[in-house]
Motif scaffolding. Structure first.
Motif, short mmCIF file in Angstrom:
data_model
loop_
_atom_site.label_atom_id
_atom_site.label_comp_id
_atom_site.label_asym_id
_atom_site.label_seq_id
_atom_site.Cartn_x
_atom_site.Cartn_y
_atom_site.Cartn_z
N ASN A 60 4.37 -8.95 -2.91
CA ASN A 60 5.79 -9.03 -2.61
C ASN A 60 6.65 -8.62 -3.81
O ASN A 60 7.74 -8.04 -3.64
CB ASN A 60 6.15 -10.45 -2.16
CG ASN A 60 5.63 -10.75 -0.77
OD1 ASN A 60 5.78 -9.94 0.13
ND2 ASN A 60 5.02 -11.90 -0.59
N ILE A 61 6.19 -8.90 -5.00
CA ILE A 61 6.92 -8.46 -6.20
C ILE A 61 6.89 -6.94 -6.30
O ILE A 61 7.89 -6.30 -6.68
CB ILE A 61 6.33 -9.12 -7.46
CG1 ILE A 61 6.70 -10.62 -7.47
CG2 ILE A 61 6.86 -8.45 -8.72
CD1 ILE A 61 6.05 -11.40 -8.59
N ILE A 62 5.75 -6.33 -5.95
CA ILE A 62 5.68 -4.87 -5.93
C ILE A 62 6.71 -4.29 -4.96
O ILE A 62 7.45 -3.35 -5.28
CB ILE A 62 4.25 -4.39 -5.54
CG1 ILE A 62 3.26 -4.77 -6.65
CG2 ILE A 62 4.24 -2.89 -5.29
CD1 ILE A 62 1.80 -4.55 -6.25
N ALA A 63 6.78 -4.87 -3.74
CA ALA A 63 7.75 -4.40 -2.75
C ALA A 63 9.17 -4.59 -3.25
O ALA A 63 10.03 -3.71 -3.09
CB ALA A 63 7.54 -5.14 -1.42
N ASN A 64 9.43 -5.74 -3.89
CA ASN A 64 10.77 -6.00 -4.43
C ASN A 64 11.12 -5.03 -5.56
O ASN A 64 12.26 -4.57 -5.68
CB ASN A 64 10.84 -7.44 -4.93
CG ASN A 64 12.19 -7.78 -5.54
OD1 ASN A 64 12.32 -7.88 -6.75
ND2 ASN A 64 13.20 -7.94 -4.69
N SER A 65 10.13 -4.65 -6.36
CA SER A 65 10.36 -3.69 -7.45
C SER A 65 10.67 -2.30 -6.89
O SER A 65 11.51 -1.57 -7.44
CB SER A 65 9.13 -3.63 -8.36
OG SER A 65 8.92 -4.87 -9.00
N ILE A 66 10.00 -1.94 -5.79
CA ILE A 66 10.30 -0.65 -5.15
C ILE A 66 11.73 -0.66 -4.61
O ILE A 66 12.47 0.33 -4.73
CB ILE A 66 9.29 -0.36 -4.03
CG1 ILE A 66 7.88 -0.17 -4.61
CG2 ILE A 66 9.70 0.88 -3.24
CD1 ILE A 66 6.79 -0.03 -3.58
N TYR A 99 11.41 4.24 -13.02
CA TYR A 99 11.59 2.79 -13.04
C TYR A 99 10.25 2.08 -12.86
O TYR A 99 9.93 1.12 -13.57
CB TYR A 99 12.56 2.35 -11.93
CG TYR A 99 12.73 0.86 -11.89
CD1 TYR A 99 11.91 0.07 -11.09
CD2 TYR A 99 13.68 0.23 -12.68
CE1 TYR A 99 12.03 -1.31 -11.08
CE2 TYR A 99 13.81 -1.15 -12.67
CZ TYR A 99 12.99 -1.91 -11.87
OH TYR A 99 13.12 -3.28 -11.87
N LEU A 100 9.45 2.52 -11.89
CA LEU A 100 8.16 1.87 -11.63
C LEU A 100 7.21 2.04 -12.81
O LEU A 100 6.48 1.10 -13.17
CB LEU A 100 7.55 2.42 -10.35
CG LEU A 100 8.32 2.12 -9.06
CD1 LEU A 100 7.65 2.78 -7.87
CD2 LEU A 100 8.46 0.62 -8.82
N MET A 101 7.20 3.20 -13.40
CA MET A 101 6.32 3.46 -14.54
C MET A 101 6.63 2.49 -15.70
O MET A 101 5.73 1.96 -16.35
CB MET A 101 6.48 4.91 -15.00
CG MET A 101 5.69 5.26 -16.26
SD MET A 101 3.91 5.30 -15.97
CE MET A 101 3.75 6.94 -15.27
N VAL A 102 7.91 2.22 -15.92
CA VAL A 102 8.32 1.41 -17.07
C VAL A 102 8.26 -0.08 -16.76
O VAL A 102 7.87 -0.89 -17.62
CB VAL A 102 9.74 1.82 -17.52
CG1 VAL A 102 10.26 0.87 -18.60
CG2 VAL A 102 9.75 3.25 -18.01
N ASN A 103 8.61 -0.48 -15.53
CA ASN A 103 8.88 -1.89 -15.27
C ASN A 103 7.88 -2.62 -14.37
O ASN A 103 7.87 -3.86 -14.36
CB ASN A 103 10.27 -2.04 -14.65
CG ASN A 103 11.37 -1.57 -15.58
OD1 ASN A 103 11.69 -2.23 -16.56
ND2 ASN A 103 11.95 -0.42 -15.26
N LEU A 104 7.10 -1.90 -13.59
CA LEU A 104 6.31 -2.57 -12.56
C LEU A 104 5.31 -3.57 -13.14
O LEU A 104 5.19 -4.71 -12.67
CB LEU A 104 5.59 -1.53 -11.69
CG LEU A 104 4.82 -2.09 -10.50
CD1 LEU A 104 5.70 -2.94 -9.61
CD2 LEU A 104 4.18 -0.96 -9.70
#
Length: 715
Positions: A60-66, A99-104
């Motif tokens: 769910n955190i992955i989905a929220n990050s997307i 964003y995903l590369m840096v923060n996920l």
């Protein structure tokens, strides 16, 4: 004997008690062992579920990050100001990918949750006295998923490996050494940028067309007419110029009292733009053969007034004033025919074109044949030809009626050398000494005449209402312009070296003229085509109707049946529905009549007319016949006619606006082959981008972007 019996009973009792004690102890031990085993297994399952809950939360955190990344991507698109969908998509994907590369990884391991709507974040805290899970993550771009578009780089896919560990840690210390480890793998696919309102439009290559009226005949405009886009008239006269007496025939005609404005487009005709009495034309850029105010020949009725306001006039021949009180206000004038009009010889060298050199109807000049004319050219003027008196070429690029008398008088400085002969019932200069005079010699001669005759009754007319730019006028022969004291003055003309230096700029203008006029803005030029030669020879390469040797927008021979109907409803870029009309006609004997409101259409009931009724009409009209427009009409689209177009003088306003993408949509939806109709596109414009924020799960299906690949228990 009694004592022996009592002893054996005691022994038996002791044995029985010992057996029972042993069995009981065994049962108790067995029961305790089973209990301990069940407690251990319970802890193992609890740890397993605890580890799995770590994966669920991380998912769910992955989905929220997307979701957060999408929000960042949308803001980047809006900030860019870009309107092309493909470019918007690249900007969006880059921002999401970055964003995903840096923060996920950090978001997963530190359990960071974003409230995208309110632009806030928080860390998720889990209070559990039996322990907590720990999730390790590895995030990396998928090999081969890198995309590079110009300066933009991003990854289309990411692989994620999650390792979740849970170990019980309750108050009694049970299960301290029992931990469970689960591993899961996912792939993230970076979503495309979605534009909700116009998503389908971006999936097709619609073109934006500026041509609103194009005819192979003449255009006749009466009353109040507003045109937003390009208009073109090939002209009904023969393609070749046919002499000075009828050189103003054919083209675009403004009837007396007409008020015509042309915005966001060009007026184009290889023939003449005719301004009749009290007619007014306001335009941006005009490309024509001639512009003529008032009378076309001396036998016509007298004309008065008439006005043009424009950014520029680019003419292959003359600006002629044959109307008393005519007014011309323009920024730039380009009279670009004559001087060095060149064509190619067989060996590739240049030669002066016989067709244009010294030809009275192919030499650009400004001719003033009536009094009280006002001409104001503010920025620059190129006048590459000279005026004619019948077939006699004068030395004037800006000429005033009657000044040709200067060529009839012997001057003191050249009286011994000047020779005259009768031509067209006039005695005119033709030699100085033994050499025939050139246009440059005549320009010098009239200047000398002006200097000598200033105080006499034979002085030439120099109106103080003619104003050309002082430092930016280039003229092959003499011209008249206003002086600092508001009086007219005669300027000899530009020196030959300057003219030669400026010829390159004029040649570029000739090529531009050729593309817009003779190529109709869409002819497919070959590298071998010499545009200056096409200009010099007046060769029309493209028109409305496709011919055996001429390219065309319409091949009428391929229209199989007549169509005249409301075609379909199309949404414009604001989401408003507009009803589209389509008319196809290959019969030259039939006229298309657009009938606006508040008009009696009873005279158009004959079968020779194809009627279109309505004050607001959107669509495409293609006809081999004429087009008549009557009543109050607001037309949006394109009109293509092999014949003429006439706007009736009925005191009702007419508005014509280019159709943008409508025309292309009609052609696609009606499945009309581009072999039949090919309208030149001048600008490609995608629809406007909707930049408002929307619920990230609608239309973005975020969890569809997360693909589960592997799940296994490692311990």
């Amino acid at each position: 004997m009694k004592k022996k019996k009592k002893a054996s009973t005691l022994v038996t009792l002791i044995i029985v008690i010992m057996v029972l004690s042993t069995v009981g102890a065994a049962l108790i031990s067995l029961t305790f062992s089973g209990y301990r085993a069940r407690i251990g297994e319970t802890n193992r399952l609890e740890n397993l579920y605890g580890a799995e809950s770590g994966l669920d939360l991380s998912y769910n955190i992955i989905a929220n990050s997307i979701e957060k990344a999408i929000d960042q991507g949308e803001k980047a698109v809006k900030a860019s100001g870009e309107t092309n969908y493909d470019k918007c998509n690249d900007i969006f994907k880059k921002d999401v990918s970055d964003y995903l590369m840096v923060n996920l990884k950090n978001n997963i391991e530190n359990r960071i949750w974003f409230d995208v709507k309110n632009n806030s974040s928080k860390d998720i805290k889990l209070d559990n006295d039996k322990g907590n899970f720990k999730v390790d993550s590895k995030v990396k771009a998928v090999d081969g998923s890198k995309v590079k578009v110009g300066a933009i780089e991003y990854y289309k896919q990411f692989d994620i490996k999650l390792t979740s560990t849970f170990q019980c840690n309750n108050k009694n210390g049970e299960g301290n050494k029992i931990s469970r480890v689960i591993e899961a793998r996912y792939t993230i696919n970076i979503p495309d940028y979605l534009n909700i309102k116009y998503q389908t439009i971006y999936n097709k290559d619609y073109k934006n067309y500026k041509q609103v009226i194009a005819v192979d005949g003449d255009i006749d405009l009466s009353g109040k007419v507003k045109i937003n886009g390009d208009i073109y008239a090939k002209g009904s006269s023969n393609n070749q110029y046919t002499g000075i007496k009828n050189k103003y025939n054919g083209g675009i005609n403004l009837s007396p009292l007409a008020e015509v404005s042309v915005n966001k487009g060009n007026i184009i005709t290889p023939r003449t733009i005719q301004i009749n009495s009290n007619a007014q034309l306001i335009a941006e850029d005009i490309y024509g053969g001639n512009i003529n105010f008032g009378k076309k020949c001396s036998s016509d009725n007298a004309a008065k007034n008439g006005e043009i306001k424009a950014n520029s006039l680019c003419l292959r021949n003359d600006l002629a004033i044959n109307s008393v009180g005519a007014i011309v206000n323009i920024k730039s004038f380009y009279g670009i025919n004559d001087f060095y009009s060149l064509s190619k010889t067989n060996d590739g060298s240049n030669k002066e074109t016989v067709v244009t050199r010294g030809n009275e109807d192919l030499s650009s000049s400004i001719i003033i044949n009536e009094n009280s004319a006002t001409i104001n050219i503010s920025d620059e003027a190129y006048i590459w030809g000279a005026a004619f008196v019948n077939s006699y070429e004068t030395g004037e690029s800006v000429s005033v009626k009657g000044n040709y008398k200067a060529y009839s008088y012997p001057l003191p400085l050249t009286s011994g050398d000047a020779k005259f002969k009768y031509q067209d019932s006039m005695q005119l200069l033709y030699k100085i000494g033994d050499e025939e005079v050139t246009v440059f010699d005549k320009a010098t001669y009239i200047k000398e005449y002006d200097d000598i005759s200033k105080e006499s009754n034979f002085s030439i007319d120099k109106p103080g209402t003619i104003s050309l730019p002082v430092n930016n006028t280039y003229s092959i022969a003499s011209y008249i312009t206003k002086s600092t004291d508001e009086k007219g003055q005669l300027i000899k003309g530009t020196d030959l070296d300057t003219l030669i230096n400026k010829q390159e700029e004029v040649t570029k203008k000739q090529e531009e003229y050729t593309e817009k006029v003779f190529g109709m803005g869409s002819y497919n030029w070959n590298e071998s085509d010499d545009k200056t030669e096409v200009f010099a020879n007046g060769e029309i390469k493209k028109s409305v109707s496709k011919g055996s040797t001429t390219d065309g927008l319409v091949d009428f021979s391929k229209i199989t049946s007549e169509i005249n109907q409301n075609s379909l409803t199309i949404k414009d870029k604001d989401g408003l529905e507009k009803e589209m009309w389509i008319t196809l006609n290959k019969d030259e004997e039939k006229d298309v009549v657009i009938v606006g409101k508040d008009i009696d259409d009873s005279k158009y009931k004959d079968s020779k007319y194809i009627k279109i009724n309505g004050d607001r009409i959107n669509g495409l009209i293609v006809t081999a016949g004429d087009v008549i427009v009557t009543g109050e009409v607001n037309f949006t689209g394109s009109i293509l006619a092999k014949g003429n177009l006439k706007v009736e003088n009925d005191e009702k306003e007419k508005v014509f606006t280019s159709g943008g993408t409508y025309v292309d949509k009609i052609l696609q939806y009606e499945k009309i082959s581009k072999d039949i109709i090919e309208i030149p596109d001048t600008v490609t414009e995608p629809e406007s981008i909707v930049s408002d924020r929307v619920d990230a799960n609608k239309p973005y299906k975020i969890k569809d972007a997360i693909v589960k690949k592997l799940w296994k228990v490692k311990k």
